[in-house]
Scaffold this motif. Structure first.
Motif, PDB file in Angstrom:
ATOM      1  N   GLY A  10       0.931  -1.269  -0.148  1.00 58.01           N
ATOM      2  CA  GLY A  10      -0.104   0.219   0.247  1.00 58.01           C
ATOM      3  C   GLY A  10       0.825   1.216   0.042  1.00 58.01           C
ATOM      4  O   GLY A  10       0.726   2.163  -0.717  1.00 58.01           O
ATOM      5  N   VAL A  11       1.802   1.223   0.753  1.00 53.23           N
ATOM      6  CA  VAL A  11       2.841   2.439   0.905  1.00 53.23           C
ATOM      7  C   VAL A  11       3.481   2.546  -0.303  1.00 53.23           C
ATOM      8  O   VAL A  11       3.454   3.665  -1.105  1.00 53.23           O
ATOM      9  N   ALA A  12       3.991   1.316  -1.139  1.00 53.65           N
ATOM     10  CA  ALA A  12       4.843   1.633  -2.208  1.00 53.65           C
ATOM     11  C   ALA A  12       3.833   2.072  -3.486  1.00 53.65           C
ATOM     12  O   ALA A  12       4.083   2.801  -4.287  1.00 53.65           O
ATOM     13  N   ASP A  13       2.601   1.281  -3.529  1.00 55.90           N
ATOM     14  CA  ASP A  13       1.444   1.840  -4.627  1.00 55.90           C
ATOM     15  C   ASP A  13       1.217   3.297  -4.528  1.00 55.90           C
ATOM     16  O   ASP A  13       1.290   3.850  -5.623  1.00 55.90           O
ATOM     17  N   ALA A  14       1.110   3.973  -3.291  1.00 48.89           N
ATOM     18  CA  ALA A  14       0.965   5.333  -3.260  1.00 48.89           C
ATOM     19  C   ALA A  14       2.138   5.973  -3.957  1.00 48.89           C
ATOM     20  O   ALA A  14       1.746   6.793  -4.610  1.00 48.89           O
ATOM     21  N   TYR A  15       3.326   5.643  -3.500  1.00 47.57           N
ATOM     22  CA  TYR A  15       4.340   6.179  -3.909  1.00 47.57           C
ATOM     23  C   TYR A  15       4.569   6.230  -5.352  1.00 47.57           C
ATOM     24  O   TYR A  15       4.767   7.134  -6.071  1.00 47.57           O
ATOM     25  N   VAL A  16       4.322   4.892  -5.865  1.00 45.94           N
ATOM     26  CA  VAL A  16       4.631   4.655  -7.381  1.00 45.94           C
ATOM     27  C   VAL A  16       3.575   5.698  -8.114  1.00 45.94           C
ATOM     28  O   VAL A  16       3.921   6.211  -9.202  1.00 45.94           O
ATOM     29  N   ALA A  17       2.368   5.587  -7.798  1.00 42.92           N
ATOM     30  CA  ALA A  17       1.435   6.358  -8.518  1.00 42.92           C
ATOM     31  C   ALA A  17       1.666   7.793  -8.539  1.00 42.92           C
ATOM     32  O   ALA A  17       1.419   8.279  -9.386  1.00 42.92           O
ATOM     33  N   GLU A  18       2.079   8.196  -7.259  1.00 41.34           N
ATOM     34  CA  GLU A  18       2.490   9.773  -7.313  1.00 41.34           C
ATOM     35  C   GLU A  18       3.628  10.018  -8.103  1.00 41.34           C
ATOM     36  O   GLU A  18       3.450  10.965  -8.950  1.00 41.34           O
ATOM     37  N   SER A  19       4.646   9.288  -8.109  1.00 36.31           N
ATOM     38  CA  SER A  19       5.898   9.654  -8.593  1.00 36.31           C
ATOM     39  C   SER A  19       5.515   9.519 -10.150  1.00 36.31           C
ATOM     40  O   SER A  19       6.072  10.297 -10.987  1.00 36.31           O
ATOM     41  N   GLN A  20       4.809   8.642 -10.593  1.00 39.76           N
ATOM     42  CA  GLN A  20       4.567   8.279 -12.095  1.00 39.76           C
ATOM     43  C   GLN A  20       3.632   9.469 -12.584  1.00 39.76           C
ATOM     44  O   GLN A  20       4.078   9.833 -13.790  1.00 39.76           O
TER      45      GLN A  20
END
Length: 183
Positions: free
Chosen positions: A30-40
């Motif tokens: 969940g933490v990684a998905d949030a970062y990946v979505a934001e950074s993409q």
């Protein structure tokens, strides 16, 4: 007095039990998905901004289009790095808030360390971009920096954490392979 508050927070964090492997995998994903979505999203907006601004500049036919293009790329890259640093800090904080199970704790900490190394390299990368005098040198500032080197360590540490957690029976996917961003 600050040290006392830090000690209390540290002690409170240490007293929390580690998450189960499944709960950790879910929380970490969940933490990684949030970062990946934001950074993409940030990366896509950065790329589109540079393209749109260069297209608009070409239509205006300025006397020195190359200088204007360098300014566009430098400015957009500096802005991108600033907002990416904020997103990365939130990612670090999210990972630090997790209590990984003992079996993956070392891999978890190594991943946080790798992300921190990229985060710490952002200011010097911005400085190098500020000094760039061509589009190529803006790109070189990104690809030859501690920021780029750190991303290699980031990917390796991320993959190691995924493998360690998957080895315990989870399907953890942290989105370890990241696109390279260039102006």
């Amino acid at each position: 007095m600050r040290w006392l508050a830090a000690l209390v927070l540290f002690a409170a964090g240490c007293s929390q039990p580690a998450l189960s492997v499944e709960a950790y995998a879910d929380a970490m994903e969940g933490v990684a998905d949030a970062y990946v979505a934001e950074s993409q999203d940030l990366s896509a907006r950065y790329q589109a901004s540079v393209e749109d601004d260069v297209k608009a500049m070409v239509k205006q036919s300025p006397p020195d289009p190359e200088a204007v293009a360098v300014e566009i790329a430098s400015s957009a890259t500096i802005n991108y790095l600033a907002v990416l640093a904020d997103a990365m800090q939130r990612f670090i904080e999210g990972m630090e808030a997790l209590r990984p199970p003992p079996a993956v704790r070392a891999s978890h900490e190594e991943f946080i360390t790798a992300v921190r190394s990229v985060h710490r390299a952002i200011p010097s990368t911005r400085d190098a971009v500020l000094e760039a005098d061509s589009i190529e040198s803006v790109g070189f500032a990104l690809t030859s920096s501690g920021f780029a080197d750190g991303q290699i360590r980031w990917t390796a540490a991320c993959a190691a954490l995924e493998a360690a957690t998957r080895g315990l029976g989870t399907g953890l996917d942290l989105g370890c392979v990241r696109p390279v961003v260039t102006p």
